[in-house]
Scaffold this active site. Sequence first.
Site, PDB file in Angstrom:
ATOM      1  N   GLU A  98     -17.909 -32.992   8.659  1.00 36.02           N
ATOM      2  CA  GLU A  98     -19.322 -32.753   8.996  1.00 36.02           C
ATOM      3  C   GLU A  98     -20.182 -33.077   7.781  1.00 36.02           C
ATOM      4  O   GLU A  98     -20.145 -32.381   6.774  1.00 36.02           O
ATOM      5  CB  GLU A  98     -19.523 -31.294   9.415  1.00 36.02           C
ATOM      6  CG  GLU A  98     -20.992 -30.963   9.684  1.00 36.02           C
ATOM      7  CD  GLU A  98     -21.251 -29.464   9.864  1.00 36.02           C
ATOM      8  OE1 GLU A  98     -20.322 -28.722  10.257  1.00 36.02           O
ATOM      9  OE2 GLU A  98     -22.389 -29.036   9.607  1.00 36.02           O
TER      10      GLU A  98
ATOM     11  N   ARG B  68     -28.860 -32.589   4.920  1.00 35.39           N
ATOM     12  CA  ARG B  68     -29.802 -31.846   4.084  1.00 35.39           C
ATOM     13  C   ARG B  68     -30.022 -32.531   2.749  1.00 35.39           C
ATOM     14  O   ARG B  68     -30.697 -32.006   1.878  1.00 35.39           O
ATOM     15  CB  ARG B  68     -29.348 -30.397   3.907  1.00 35.39           C
ATOM     16  CG  ARG B  68     -28.045 -30.225   3.209  1.00 35.39           C
ATOM     17  CD  ARG B  68     -27.588 -28.770   3.182  1.00 35.39           C
ATOM     18  NE  ARG B  68     -27.054 -28.360   4.469  1.00 35.39           N
ATOM     19  CZ  ARG B  68     -26.363 -27.236   4.679  1.00 35.39           C
ATOM     20  NH1 ARG B  68     -26.171 -26.408   3.694  1.00 35.39           N
ATOM     21  NH2 ARG B  68     -25.879 -26.946   5.863  1.00 35.39           N
TER      22      ARG B  68
ATOM     23  N   LYS C  15     -21.011 -23.010  17.234  1.00 34.57           N
ATOM     24  CA  LYS C  15     -20.769 -22.603  15.851  1.00 34.57           C
ATOM     25  C   LYS C  15     -21.274 -21.166  15.740  1.00 34.57           C
ATOM     26  O   LYS C  15     -22.420 -20.889  16.129  1.00 34.57           O
ATOM     27  CB  LYS C  15     -21.557 -23.563  14.955  1.00 34.57           C
ATOM     28  CG  LYS C  15     -21.827 -23.129  13.542  1.00 34.57           C
ATOM     29  CD  LYS C  15     -22.513 -24.293  12.787  1.00 34.57           C
ATOM     30  CE  LYS C  15     -23.111 -23.799  11.482  1.00 34.57           C
ATOM     31  NZ  LYS C  15     -23.434 -24.900  10.560  1.00 34.57           N
TER      32      LYS C  15
HETATM   33  C1  3PG Z   1     -23.728 -24.424   6.032  1.00 36.04           C
HETATM   34  O1  3PG Z   1     -24.360 -24.845   6.990  1.00 36.04           O
HETATM   35  O2  3PG Z   1     -24.128 -24.445   4.863  1.00 36.04           O
HETATM   36  C2  3PG Z   1     -22.389 -23.943   6.351  1.00 36.04           C
HETATM   37  O3  3PG Z   1     -22.494 -22.837   7.134  1.00 36.04           O
HETATM   38  C3  3PG Z   1     -21.508 -23.741   5.185  1.00 36.04           C
HETATM   39  O4  3PG Z   1     -21.435 -22.430   4.820  1.00 36.04           O
HETATM   40  P1  3PG Z   1     -20.549 -22.056   3.553  1.00 36.04           P
HETATM   41  O5  3PG Z   1     -21.140 -22.799   2.388  1.00 36.04           O
HETATM   42  O6  3PG Z   1     -20.712 -20.561   3.422  1.00 36.04           O
HETATM   43  O7  3PG Z   1     -19.142 -22.473   3.848  1.00 36.04           O
END
Ligand code: 3PG
Length: 209
Positions: A41, A45, A129
């Site tokens: 994924e 961002r 999710k």
């Molecule tokens: C996100 O969208 O940043 C994810 O949920 C990742 O979360 P994490 O950094 O706590 O694994």
Amino acid sequence: MRAIVDIMRLCPVIPVLVIDRVEDAAPLARALSDGGLKVLEVTLRTPAGLAAIAAMKAAAPDAVVGAGTVNSADLLHQAADAGAEFIVAPGLTESLAKAAKARSLPFLPGVATAGDILRGLELGLGAFKFFPAETIGGVPALKALEGPFSGLDICPTGGVTLANAPSYLALPSVRCVGGSWITPKSLIAAQDFAAVTRLAAEAAALPRS
Ligand code: 3PG
């Protein structure tokens, strides 16, 4: 088109990737795929996100590369144009669900409450999710939601680690978890992709129920 649940079943962990430099995308994809993680994924961002999708697909043809942090229908169309094979969003809106359907893209939106799940079911969705998993009650909260909602396909994400992943993966609704712990910024900055492969292999070996 592959169903989102088939993608979720491929590996126990979906690495959530924040890519600052597009040059890192190819070695990162190879490192993760070599470690056994085949579903990637790429979060949108960072400005490099869209270009990273194509770079990762080229570098690791056996991987399924999707886009995350897809916060609008417009961004979903950009992700589709960039070759994303699935779409992850932190939450659920009707316009995102419609755009995913229009582009025939497997869609994994975030849910945090029973109301979110009901809205998703009304939109014809069944895979979500669970986000941000640890903050919204973790395993006990998800277990409680499994009561009224049987038959869901869930990917808890947010605060998931190698240590707590097994307790999520043991739940009947959980097909996989998502997390960023496999690709720490420090390892990417140090270009230590062998270490990423080791973290990926640990994650890929996690047992599922
Ligand atoms: C996100 O969208 O940043 C994810 O949920 C990742 O979360 P994490 O950094 O706590 O694994």
